[in-house]
Design an enzyme around this catalytic site. Structure first.
Site, PDB file in Angstrom:
ATOM      1  N   SER A 152       0.848  -1.178   0.000  1.00 45.56           N
ATOM      2  CA  SER A 152       0.000   0.000   0.000  1.00 45.56           C
ATOM      3  C   SER A 152       0.886   1.230   0.000  1.00 45.56           C
ATOM      4  O   SER A 152       2.073   1.161   0.350  1.00 45.56           O
ATOM      5  CB  SER A 152      -0.905   0.002   1.242  1.00 45.56           C
ATOM      6  OG  SER A 152      -1.491   1.265   1.442  1.00 45.56           O
ATOM      7  N   TYR A 165      -2.601  -1.520  10.435  1.00 49.47           N
ATOM      8  CA  TYR A 165      -2.519  -1.715   8.979  1.00 49.47           C
ATOM      9  C   TYR A 165      -1.201  -1.160   8.446  1.00 49.47           C
ATOM     10  O   TYR A 165      -0.486  -1.826   7.697  1.00 49.47           O
ATOM     11  CB  TYR A 165      -3.705  -1.023   8.311  1.00 49.47           C
ATOM     12  CG  TYR A 165      -3.723  -1.128   6.806  1.00 49.47           C
ATOM     13  CD1 TYR A 165      -4.183  -2.280   6.177  1.00 49.47           C
ATOM     14  CD2 TYR A 165      -3.289  -0.071   6.008  1.00 49.47           C
ATOM     15  CE1 TYR A 165      -4.204  -2.379   4.792  1.00 49.47           C
ATOM     16  CE2 TYR A 165      -3.307  -0.158   4.629  1.00 49.47           C
ATOM     17  CZ  TYR A 165      -3.772  -1.302   4.020  1.00 49.47           C
ATOM     18  OH  TYR A 165      -3.783  -1.393   2.653  1.00 49.47           O
ATOM     19  N   LYS A 169       2.048  -3.211   6.593  1.00 47.10           N
ATOM     20  CA  LYS A 169       2.580  -2.919   5.263  1.00 47.10           C
ATOM     21  C   LYS A 169       4.068  -2.591   5.329  1.00 47.10           C
ATOM     22  O   LYS A 169       4.842  -2.991   4.455  1.00 47.10           O
ATOM     23  CB  LYS A 169       1.793  -1.776   4.613  1.00 47.10           C
ATOM     24  CG  LYS A 169       0.324  -2.121   4.361  1.00 47.10           C
ATOM     25  CD  LYS A 169       0.161  -3.372   3.520  1.00 47.10           C
ATOM     26  CE  LYS A 169      -1.302  -3.692   3.217  1.00 47.10           C
ATOM     27  NZ  LYS A 169      -1.482  -4.906   2.393  1.00 47.10           N
ATOM     28  N   THR A 200     -12.694  -1.374  -3.588  1.00 42.85           N
ATOM     29  CA  THR A 200     -12.870  -2.746  -3.115  1.00 42.85           C
ATOM     30  C   THR A 200     -13.695  -2.729  -1.829  1.00 42.85           C
ATOM     31  O   THR A 200     -13.971  -1.677  -1.266  1.00 42.85           O
ATOM     32  CB  THR A 200     -11.508  -3.411  -2.833  1.00 42.85           C
ATOM     33  OG1 THR A 200     -10.937  -2.831  -1.653  1.00 42.85           O
ATOM     34  CG2 THR A 200     -10.547  -3.234  -3.999  1.00 42.85           C
TER      35      THR A 200
END
Length: 279
Positions: A152, A165, A169, A200
């Site tokens: 990301s 998160y 990454k 998404t």
């Protein structure tokens, strides 16, 4: 004439190759499965939803006449991953391309986020990719294959309220950049992919601090990429065996600002990219 030759080359690179995609039933994973099916690849699809897997596999067989092995698999479970990869190798003879796509996110401040949320996100985003890569590596080495990892833009610049998160990454970059060095000369390519905002369902299934699923999906910010566009960019980058793909709706000026003036970037742009308003 060169354009015609290049187009034919691009369309044939993955014909009959074995491509394994994790998180294959929705979003970028589904778009990747469809794109590689169009290229004539044989597909191994891993996801948690067996009904969705069966439906997608039948769709790909009917519309693209390709071989598909669809397996329910929680990538966070090492033994389950090893069994799935072993079955894929038994059925297809090996794996040529591993796409570590499965991932989850959250939206909650660090202080309000349960330890279990950090653990689950690392289990899926980081250890999921690690488990799949360890299981597939012997076959990838034998076939001089390729590993693609969905990271990301948060691997370069953080987003607010996504500490778990963002950390997962960053961990992916550390792991796979090191692995790339260790595999130098082996014939195995490692490509990190950093998409921008993509349409998404990950935002709809984001966790909140207590581990439950959010009732308010994370909002999109600015221009949003279609999963099909991201999948096409990944496909073309895989053909070229690139090391890094940044497919972003955040323009290069913003990324340059993050590097040259991180304080200004954090104060001005990060809240907007994160969809967060601080008062």
């Amino acid at each position: 004439m060169r354009r015609v030759i290049r187009k034919v080359f691009v369309s044939k690179v993955f014909e009959r190759k074995v491509v394994l995609v994790t998180g294959a039933c929705a979003g970028i994973g589904r778009a990747l499965a469809q794109r590689f099916a169009q290229a004539g690849a044989r597909l191994v699809l891993l996801d948690l939803d067996q009904a969705a897997l069966d439906s997608l596999a039948q769709h790909l067989r009917d519309h693209h006449n390709v071989e598909v092995l669809a397996l329910r698999c929680d990538v966070a479970e090492a033994a389950v991953v090893e069994a799935a990869v072993a079955l894929a190798v038994e059925q297809f003879g090996g794996i040529d391309l591993l796409i570590n796509n499965a991932g989850i996110t959250h939206r909650s401040r660090f202080a309000d986020t349960d330890l279990a949320v950090f653990q689950r996100i690392m289990q899926v985003n980081y250890f999921g990719a690690l488990h799949c890569t360890r299981a597939a590596l012997p076959s990838l080495l034998a076939r001089r294959g390729q590993i693609v990892v969905l990271s990301s833009l948060s691997g370069f610049a953080p987003m607010l309220d996504r500490s778990a998160y963002n950390a997962s990454k960053h961990a992916l970059h550390g792991l796979f950049e090191t692995l790339r060095l260790e595999l130098a000369g082996s014939g195995v390519n490692v490509m990190l992919v950093c998409p921008g905002f993509t349409a998404t369902d990950i935002r709809k299934k984001a966790l909140v601090g207590d581990g439950s699923v959010t009732a308010q999906p994370i909002p999109f910010v600015g221009k949003v990429n279609a999963p099909q566009d991201t999948a096409e960019a990944i496909y073309r980058a895989a053909v070229r065996r690139k090391r890094l793909l940044i497919h972003s709706n955040v323009n290069w000026l913003a990324r340059l600002l993050a590097r040259l003036s991180p304080r200004l970037f954090e104060r001005w742009l990060v809240p907007r990219l994160s969809g967060v308003v601080r008062r």
